[in-house]
Design an enzyme around this catalytic site. Structure first.
Site, PDB file in Angstrom:
ATOM      1  N   GLY A 138       0.810  -1.213   0.000  1.00 11.16           N
ATOM      2  CA  GLY A 138       0.000   0.000   0.000  1.00 11.16           C
ATOM      3  C   GLY A 138       0.843   1.262   0.000  1.00 11.16           C
ATOM      4  N   ILE A 139       1.829   1.338   0.888  1.00 10.18           N
ATOM      5  CA  ILE A 139       2.628   2.564   1.023  1.00 10.18           C
ATOM      6  C   ILE A 139       3.445   2.793  -0.247  1.00 10.18           C
ATOM      7  CG2 ILE A 139       4.521   3.650   2.305  1.00 10.18           C
ATOM      8  CD1 ILE A 139       3.509   2.061   4.792  1.00 10.18           C
TER       9      ILE A 139
ATOM     10  N   VAL B  73      10.229   4.763   6.482  1.00 10.75           N
ATOM     11  CA  VAL B  73       8.900   4.904   7.105  1.00 10.75           C
ATOM     12  C   VAL B  73       8.349   3.531   7.476  1.00 10.75           C
ATOM     13  CG1 VAL B  73       8.212   7.110   6.055  1.00 10.75           C
ATOM     14  CG2 VAL B  73       7.781   4.944   4.816  1.00 10.75           C
TER      15      VAL B  73
ATOM     16  N   ARG C  35      10.006   0.188   9.464  1.00  6.29           N
ATOM     17  CA  ARG C  35      10.335  -0.134  10.854  1.00  6.29           C
ATOM     18  C   ARG C  35      11.829   0.079  11.022  1.00  6.29           C
ATOM     19  NH1 ARG C  35       5.571   0.076  11.792  1.00  6.29           N
ATOM     20  NH2 ARG C  35       4.227  -1.585  12.619  1.00  6.29           N
TER      21      ARG C  35
ATOM     22  N   ASP D 275      11.281   8.143  10.091  1.00  9.75           N
ATOM     23  CA  ASP D 275      10.106   8.184  10.972  1.00  9.75           C
ATOM     24  C   ASP D 275      10.186   7.084  12.016  1.00  9.75           C
ATOM     25  OD1 ASP D 275       7.499   9.194  11.744  1.00  9.75           O
ATOM     26  OD2 ASP D 275       6.740   7.254  11.055  1.00  9.75           O
TER      27      ASP D 275
ATOM     28  N   GLU E 121      13.538   2.112  19.363  1.00 10.13           N
ATOM     29  CA  GLU E 121      12.465   3.087  19.321  1.00 10.13           C
ATOM     30  C   GLU E 121      11.778   3.105  20.680  1.00 10.13           C
ATOM     31  OE1 GLU E 121       8.625   3.492  16.560  1.00 10.13           O
ATOM     32  OE2 GLU E 121      10.503   3.390  15.438  1.00 10.13           O
TER      33      GLU E 121
ATOM     34  N   HIS F  56       7.870   8.370  14.795  1.00 11.20           N
ATOM     35  CA  HIS F  56       6.872   7.378  14.369  1.00 11.20           C
ATOM     36  C   HIS F  56       5.488   8.025  14.250  1.00 11.20           C
ATOM     37  CE1 HIS F  56       6.254   2.767  14.185  1.00 11.20           C
ATOM     38  NE2 HIS F  56       5.309   3.379  13.486  1.00 11.20           N
TER      39      HIS F  56
ATOM     40  N   ALA G 291       4.258   9.034  11.079  1.00  9.97           N
ATOM     41  CA  ALA G 291       3.811   9.025   9.681  1.00  9.97           C
ATOM     42  C   ALA G 291       2.297   8.868   9.623  1.00  9.97           C
ATOM     43  CB  ALA G 291       4.487   7.895   8.913  1.00  9.97           C
TER      44      ALA G 291
HETATM   45  N1  LIG Z   1       5.764   4.695  10.048  1.00  6.51           N
HETATM   46  C1  LIG Z   1       4.529   4.308  10.291  1.00  6.51           C
HETATM   47  O1  LIG Z   1       3.805   4.905  11.054  1.00  6.51           O
HETATM   48  C2  LIG Z   1       4.003   3.095   9.549  1.00  6.51           C
HETATM   49  C3  LIG Z   1       2.631   3.052   9.254  1.00  6.51           C
HETATM   50  C4  LIG Z   1       2.155   1.970   8.531  1.00  6.51           C
HETATM   51  C5  LIG Z   1       3.016   0.946   8.163  1.00  6.51           C
HETATM   52  N2  LIG Z   1       4.326   1.010   8.507  1.00  6.51           N
HETATM   53  C6  LIG Z   1       5.231  -0.077   8.121  1.00  6.51           C
HETATM   54  O2  LIG Z   1       5.280  -0.140   6.709  1.00  6.51           O
HETATM   55  C7  LIG Z   1       5.195  -1.495   6.295  1.00  6.51           C
HETATM   56  C8  LIG Z   1       4.562  -1.559   4.936  1.00  6.51           C
HETATM   57  O3  LIG Z   1       3.207  -1.138   5.019  1.00  6.51           O
HETATM   58  P1  LIG Z   1       2.176  -1.449   3.817  1.00  6.51           P
HETATM   59  O4  LIG Z   1       0.850  -1.050   4.311  1.00  6.51           O
HETATM   60  O5  LIG Z   1       2.705  -0.930   2.536  1.00  6.51           O
HETATM   61  O6  LIG Z   1       2.289  -3.052   3.822  1.00  6.51           O
HETATM   62  P2  LIG Z   1       1.923  -4.111   2.726  1.00  6.51           P
HETATM   63  O7  LIG Z   1       0.812  -3.601   1.874  1.00  6.51           O
HETATM   64  O8  LIG Z   1       1.791  -5.385   3.481  1.00  6.51           O
HETATM   65  O9  LIG Z   1       3.228  -4.192   1.819  1.00  6.51           O
HETATM   66  C9  LIG Z   1       4.377  -4.821   2.232  1.00  6.51           C
HETATM   67  C10 LIG Z   1       5.301  -4.962   1.046  1.00  6.51           C
HETATM   68  O10 LIG Z   1       6.583  -5.354   1.516  1.00  6.51           O
HETATM   69  C11 LIG Z   1       7.095  -6.316   0.630  1.00  6.51           C
HETATM   70  N3  LIG Z   1       8.032  -7.231   1.283  1.00  6.51           N
HETATM   71  C12 LIG Z   1       7.782  -8.210   2.180  1.00  6.51           C
HETATM   72  N4  LIG Z   1       8.908  -8.872   2.490  1.00  6.51           N
HETATM   73  C13 LIG Z   1       9.887  -8.308   1.743  1.00  6.51           C
HETATM   74  C14 LIG Z   1      11.268  -8.563   1.597  1.00  6.51           C
HETATM   75  N5  LIG Z   1      11.872  -9.550   2.276  1.00  6.51           N
HETATM   76  N6  LIG Z   1      11.958  -7.783   0.756  1.00  6.51           N
HETATM   77  C15 LIG Z   1      11.360  -6.800   0.040  1.00  6.51           C
HETATM   78  N7  LIG Z   1      10.046  -6.508   0.115  1.00  6.51           N
HETATM   79  C16 LIG Z   1       9.325  -7.257   0.977  1.00  6.51           C
HETATM   80  C17 LIG Z   1       5.898  -7.099   0.136  1.00  6.51           C
HETATM   81  O11 LIG Z   1       6.262  -7.686  -1.082  1.00  6.51           O
HETATM   82  P3  LIG Z   1       5.265  -8.561  -1.983  1.00  6.51           P
HETATM   83  O12 LIG Z   1       4.236  -7.581  -2.488  1.00  6.51           O
HETATM   84  O13 LIG Z   1       6.150  -9.054  -3.054  1.00  6.51           O
HETATM   85  O14 LIG Z   1       4.663  -9.590  -1.075  1.00  6.51           O
HETATM   86  C18 LIG Z   1       4.830  -6.016   0.047  1.00  6.51           C
HETATM   87  O15 LIG Z   1       4.810  -5.447  -1.230  1.00  6.51           O
HETATM   88  C19 LIG Z   1       4.381  -2.180   7.392  1.00  6.51           C
HETATM   89  O16 LIG Z   1       4.687  -3.554   7.491  1.00  6.51           O
HETATM   90  C20 LIG Z   1       4.766  -1.429   8.631  1.00  6.51           C
HETATM   91  O17 LIG Z   1       5.829  -2.080   9.304  1.00  6.51           O
HETATM   92  C21 LIG Z   1       4.836   2.066   9.195  1.00  6.51           C
END
Ligand SMILES: NC(=O)c1ccc[n+]([C@@H]2O[C@H](COP(=O)([O-])OP(=O)(O)OC[C@H]3O[C@@H](n4cnc5c(N)ncnc54)[C@H](OP(=O)(O)O)[C@@H]3O)[C@@H](O)[C@H]2O)c1
Length: 310
Positions: A142-143, A221, A223, A247, A252, A271, A273
């Protein structure tokens, strides 16, 4: 796999926003009991008490977790996954605020805002533009996809690094993570937007930071555990990297007085974002969608694979 629907509990506290979300989607909310079949879990603090609830209620067949990243629930996922139990998270739901924040951090660090904000005199010319740069995004969820959309006006060349192989529309190149070292040296900017899992822990370590293009920028952004904090500081101090937008950090919260806080080439946010004001309505929407899926026999959004950790 289709879980047999039953009463849902909103825990640990029955927050009215989420009780209403369950009911609006046609679900029945009731206090936790032997007949509870689904749980909407809202606790900030990881998984210990969820583990206790699941141990005492083995018939729960669906658990909605509150965050996009489920790393703080890793132990619960490990101990309490079982055939027929579906786990969903908020992955993808917070994409808009987090991608917006990633772009904010990136532009801030390119335009030397840490120095400019602290200045009490005019200063020298300096700063860099995002237009036409090569951006590498780790993650394709999503991000990453929302960031790709926000980056479009800057005419950047985007490489996506993900776990699976499917190309991401709008990216120039999509590669699997085993090819990270191949694409890393060409990037002007590296954005981390992937979950913290066993596979991504320490992904940008000292060796990879050294492998980055001299003068490049990092934005995290995702972890803190994806990026080696000490190695980042060393790479910035050595002048190898031009800046970082963070972020999230490891540890942390980053301790008060840590040199990254006042580093002249680092924009740091605690944190934030996404904030509760931003996430609550987005999570309520995810709950409504998934209660509908639960009642109609499938089509959940944000399904977690406990073995992959996201
Ligand atoms: N800073 C904040 O406040 C905040 C807020 C929200 C989320 N986050 C963090 O951001 C992360 C991503 O959020 P999202 O909503 O975009 O999650 P998401 O939709 O689950 O997307 C995760 C992506 O990471 C990829 N991925 C998984 N394992 C990987 C690896 N070993 N190497 C490279 N790419 C890999 C996945 O690849 P595939 O598509 O190929 O499976 C997927 O595209 C979350 O897990 C969370 O930890 C932080």
């Amino acid at each position: 796999m289709t879980p047999e629907p039953g009463p849902l509990a909103v825990l640990p506290v029955a927050d009215p926003l989420f009780v209403d979300a369950v009911r609006a989607a046609g679900g029945a909310v009731a206090p936790l009991s032997a007949s509870t079949r689904g749980i909407v879990w809202l606790d900030n603090a990881g998984g210990d008490s969820l583990g206790e609830v699941l141990a005492a209620h083995p018939d729960v067949n669906w658990v909605q977790l509150p965050w996009a990243g489920v790393d703080s629930f890793a132990e619960v996922l490990r101990q309490h996954d079982r055939p027929g139990r579906i786990w969903t998270s908020a992955k993808g739901a917070y994409a808009r605020p987090v991608a917006e924040h990633a772009l904010t951090l990136l532009l801030g660090v390119l335009r030397l805002l840490p120095t400019r904000i602290r200045a009490d005199s005019w200063g020298a010319k300096g700063g860099a533009s995002l237009y036409g740069r090569r951006v590498l995004v780790v993650g394709a969820g999503g991000i990453a996809r929302e960031l790709l959309r926000l980056l479009r006006p800057f005419e950047v060349d985007v490489t996506i690094v993900r776990r699976t192989a499917a190309p991401v529309p709008g990216a120039t190149t999509t590669v699997t993570v085993d090819r990270l070292d191949e694409v890393l040296p060409a990037a002007d900017v590296v954005v981390l937007a992937a979950p913290l899992t066993e596979a991504t822990s320490g992904l940008l370590d000292a060796a990879r930071l050294a492998h980055m293009k001299p003068g490049a920028y990092v934005v995290n952004v995702a972890r803190g555990g994806l990026l080696d904090t000490g190695a980042l500081l060393a790479a910035l101090d050595a002048g190898h990297l031009s800046g970082a937008g963070l972020d999230v950090t490891d540890p942390e919260p980053l301790p008060t007085g840590h040199p990254l806080w006042r580093h002249e080439r680092v924009v740091m946010t605690p944190h934030t974002a996404d904030t509760p004001e931003m996430t609550r309505p987005l999570l309520a929407e995810r709950v409504r969608d998934n209660v509908r899926a639960y009642l109609s026999g499938g089509g959940f959004t944000g399904v977690v694979d406990p073995r992959q950790g996201y």
